[in-house]
Scaffold this active site. Structure first.
Site, PDB file in Angstrom:
ATOM      1  N   ARG A 149       0.812  -1.231   0.000  1.00 19.38           N
ATOM      2  CA  ARG A 149       0.000   0.000   0.000  1.00 19.38           C
ATOM      3  C   ARG A 149       0.842   1.276   0.000  1.00 19.38           C
ATOM      4  O   ARG A 149       0.408   2.329   0.468  1.00 19.38           O
ATOM      5  CB  ARG A 149      -0.959   0.024   1.188  1.00 19.38           C
ATOM      6  CG  ARG A 149      -1.988  -1.067   1.173  1.00 19.38           C
ATOM      7  CD  ARG A 149      -3.084  -0.735   0.190  1.00 19.38           C
ATOM      8  NE  ARG A 149      -4.163  -1.698   0.266  1.00 19.38           N
ATOM      9  CZ  ARG A 149      -4.607  -2.367  -0.773  1.00 19.38           C
ATOM     10  NH1 ARG A 149      -4.073  -2.187  -1.955  1.00 19.38           N
ATOM     11  NH2 ARG A 149      -5.590  -3.208  -0.647  1.00 19.38           N
ATOM     12  N   GLY A 185       1.861   2.844  -2.738  1.00 25.33           N
ATOM     13  CA  GLY A 185       1.527   3.671  -3.899  1.00 25.33           C
ATOM     14  C   GLY A 185       2.230   3.223  -5.166  1.00 25.33           C
ATOM     15  O   GLY A 185       2.181   3.920  -6.182  1.00 25.33           O
ATOM     16  N   LYS A 186       2.873   2.062  -5.131  1.00 26.90           N
ATOM     17  CA  LYS A 186       3.629   1.561  -6.290  1.00 26.90           C
ATOM     18  C   LYS A 186       2.753   1.435  -7.534  1.00 26.90           C
ATOM     19  O   LYS A 186       3.110   1.923  -8.603  1.00 26.90           O
ATOM     20  CB  LYS A 186       4.240   0.179  -5.988  1.00 26.90           C
ATOM     21  CG  LYS A 186       5.163   0.111  -4.816  1.00 26.90           C
ATOM     22  CD  LYS A 186       5.667  -1.302  -4.570  1.00 26.90           C
ATOM     23  CE  LYS A 186       4.605  -2.347  -4.393  1.00 26.90           C
ATOM     24  NZ  LYS A 186       3.859  -2.319  -3.148  1.00 26.90           N
ATOM     25  N   ALA A 227       0.534  -6.821 -17.485  1.00 22.76           N
ATOM     26  CA  ALA A 227       0.709  -8.234 -17.167  1.00 22.76           C
ATOM     27  C   ALA A 227       0.436  -8.418 -15.684  1.00 22.76           C
ATOM     28  O   ALA A 227       1.112  -7.816 -14.849  1.00 22.76           O
ATOM     29  CB  ALA A 227       2.120  -8.696 -17.514  1.00 22.76           C
ATOM     30  N   HIS A 242      -7.590  -3.068  -8.450  1.00 23.12           N
ATOM     31  CA  HIS A 242      -6.529  -2.793  -9.424  1.00 23.12           C
ATOM     32  C   HIS A 242      -7.125  -2.635 -10.818  1.00 23.12           C
ATOM     33  O   HIS A 242      -6.757  -1.727 -11.561  1.00 23.12           O
ATOM     34  CB  HIS A 242      -5.489  -3.922  -9.432  1.00 23.12           C
ATOM     35  CG  HIS A 242      -4.431  -3.764  -8.403  1.00 23.12           C
ATOM     36  ND1 HIS A 242      -3.367  -2.919  -8.564  1.00 23.12           N
ATOM     37  CD2 HIS A 242      -4.262  -4.357  -7.186  1.00 23.12           C
ATOM     38  CE1 HIS A 242      -2.591  -2.989  -7.494  1.00 23.12           C
ATOM     39  NE2 HIS A 242      -3.114  -3.845  -6.648  1.00 23.12           N
ATOM     40  N   ARG A 243      -8.060  -3.506 -11.168  1.00 21.94           N
ATOM     41  CA  ARG A 243      -8.694  -3.457 -12.492  1.00 21.94           C
ATOM     42  C   ARG A 243      -9.404  -2.113 -12.697  1.00 21.94           C
ATOM     43  O   ARG A 243      -9.277  -1.492 -13.753  1.00 21.94           O
ATOM     44  CB  ARG A 243      -9.671  -4.623 -12.620  1.00 21.94           C
ATOM     45  CG  ARG A 243     -10.265  -4.777 -14.002  1.00 21.94           C
ATOM     46  CD  ARG A 243     -11.134  -6.022 -14.120  1.00 21.94           C
ATOM     47  NE  ARG A 243     -10.307  -7.205 -14.079  1.00 21.94           N
ATOM     48  CZ  ARG A 243     -10.505  -8.245 -13.251  1.00 21.94           C
ATOM     49  NH1 ARG A 243     -11.515  -8.245 -12.409  1.00 21.94           N
ATOM     50  NH2 ARG A 243      -9.697  -9.272 -13.273  1.00 21.94           N
ATOM     51  N   ARG A 277      -7.220   1.088 -13.577  1.00 24.66           N
ATOM     52  CA  ARG A 277      -6.565   1.191 -14.887  1.00 24.66           C
ATOM     53  C   ARG A 277      -7.562   1.640 -15.940  1.00 24.66           C
ATOM     54  O   ARG A 277      -8.737   1.262 -15.901  1.00 24.66           O
ATOM     55  CB  ARG A 277      -6.001  -0.167 -15.300  1.00 24.66           C
ATOM     56  CG  ARG A 277      -4.907  -0.671 -14.408  1.00 24.66           C
ATOM     57  CD  ARG A 277      -4.287  -1.942 -14.951  1.00 24.66           C
ATOM     58  NE  ARG A 277      -5.214  -3.044 -15.022  1.00 24.66           N
ATOM     59  CZ  ARG A 277      -5.257  -4.064 -14.155  1.00 24.66           C
ATOM     60  NH1 ARG A 277      -4.417  -4.110 -13.154  1.00 24.66           N
ATOM     61  NH2 ARG A 277      -6.128  -5.031 -14.303  1.00 24.66           N
ATOM     62  N   GLU A 313      -3.265 -12.036 -18.416  1.00 24.05           N
ATOM     63  CA  GLU A 313      -3.223 -12.783 -17.162  1.00 24.05           C
ATOM     64  C   GLU A 313      -2.128 -13.824 -17.305  1.00 24.05           C
ATOM     65  O   GLU A 313      -2.253 -14.752 -18.106  1.00 24.05           O
ATOM     66  CB  GLU A 313      -4.585 -13.388 -16.870  1.00 24.05           C
ATOM     67  CG  GLU A 313      -5.617 -12.302 -16.608  1.00 24.05           C
ATOM     68  CD  GLU A 313      -6.978 -12.826 -16.200  1.00 24.05           C
ATOM     69  OE1 GLU A 313      -7.122 -14.047 -15.964  1.00 24.05           O
ATOM     70  OE2 GLU A 313      -7.894 -12.001 -16.107  1.00 24.05           O
TER      71      GLU A 313
END
Length: 191
Positions: free
Chosen positions: A11, A13-14, A32, A50-51, A54, A62
């Site tokens: 967590r 912020g990467k 990827a 995460h999805r 973006r 995947e």
């Protein structure tokens, strides 16, 4: 064009920084991912978050349990490749078979980790890799956990050494690792 590495803790912020960097390239982006929910609702929620973070136009591969030499062929050098994250990719290759995790030797884990790094470093085109600094936490109490931490730590170092740009992400702040003083020489430390 080149290799950018973003490393840090959980967590930190990467991934957010990687999304911003990928968008700034102006190139089509391929992400990827190696995370697998496998019946784990909390992990499924992380993957979905995460999805959602973006852009929808970005292509997603995947790659859990798939060697980079197999899936990298599907990424054009004119596309920006965003790997999120190296640790999940390594874990999926080491333990994706369902074998007893403690059957994996430290040398075998490191060999797999270095093969991933070598494939990413050899890629032509913009590449952004998110990875974890796993050695900042508790030392795992089991052999496979220690082998994983050692292998990922070694892989991270190789990756940053080869990178054009590398950042440590802490509390949402990026520290430029390439601007820091000379790196510590490599040794074959044990423990």
């Amino acid at each position: 064009m080149g290799l950018t590495v973003l490393t840090g803790g959980t967590r930190s912020g990467k991934s957010s920084a990687a999304v911003v960097r990928a968008a700034q390239t102006g190139l089509p982006v391929v992400v990827a991912v190696a995370g697998i929910a496998d019946g784990d609702p909390e992990m499924a929620a992380r993957i979905e978050a995460h999805r959602r973070s973006r852009p929808a136009a970005w292509r997603v591969l995947e790659v859990a349990g798939v060697s980079p030499s197999e899936w990298l062929a599907a990424v054009d050098p004119q596309e920006c490749l965003l790997v999120d994250c190296l640790g999940m990719m390594l874990a999926s290759l080491l333990w994706g078979t369902g074998d007893d995790p403690d059957r994996i030797s430290p040398a075998a884990a490191t060999e797999v980790a270095h093969a991933i790094v070598d494939a990413l470093v050899a890629r032509e085109g913009e590449t952004i890799v998110v990875t974890n600094e796993v050695g900042w936490g508790v030392v795992p109490a089991y052999p496979s956990g220690r082998a994983f931490a050692d292998a990922l730590g070694s892989a991270n170092r190789r990756l940053v050494d080869a990178a054009e740009r590398a950042f440590l992400v802490v509390c949402g702040r990026l520290l430029d690792l390439k601007a820091l003083p000379t790196a510590v020489p490599r040794t074959d430390e044990g423990v």
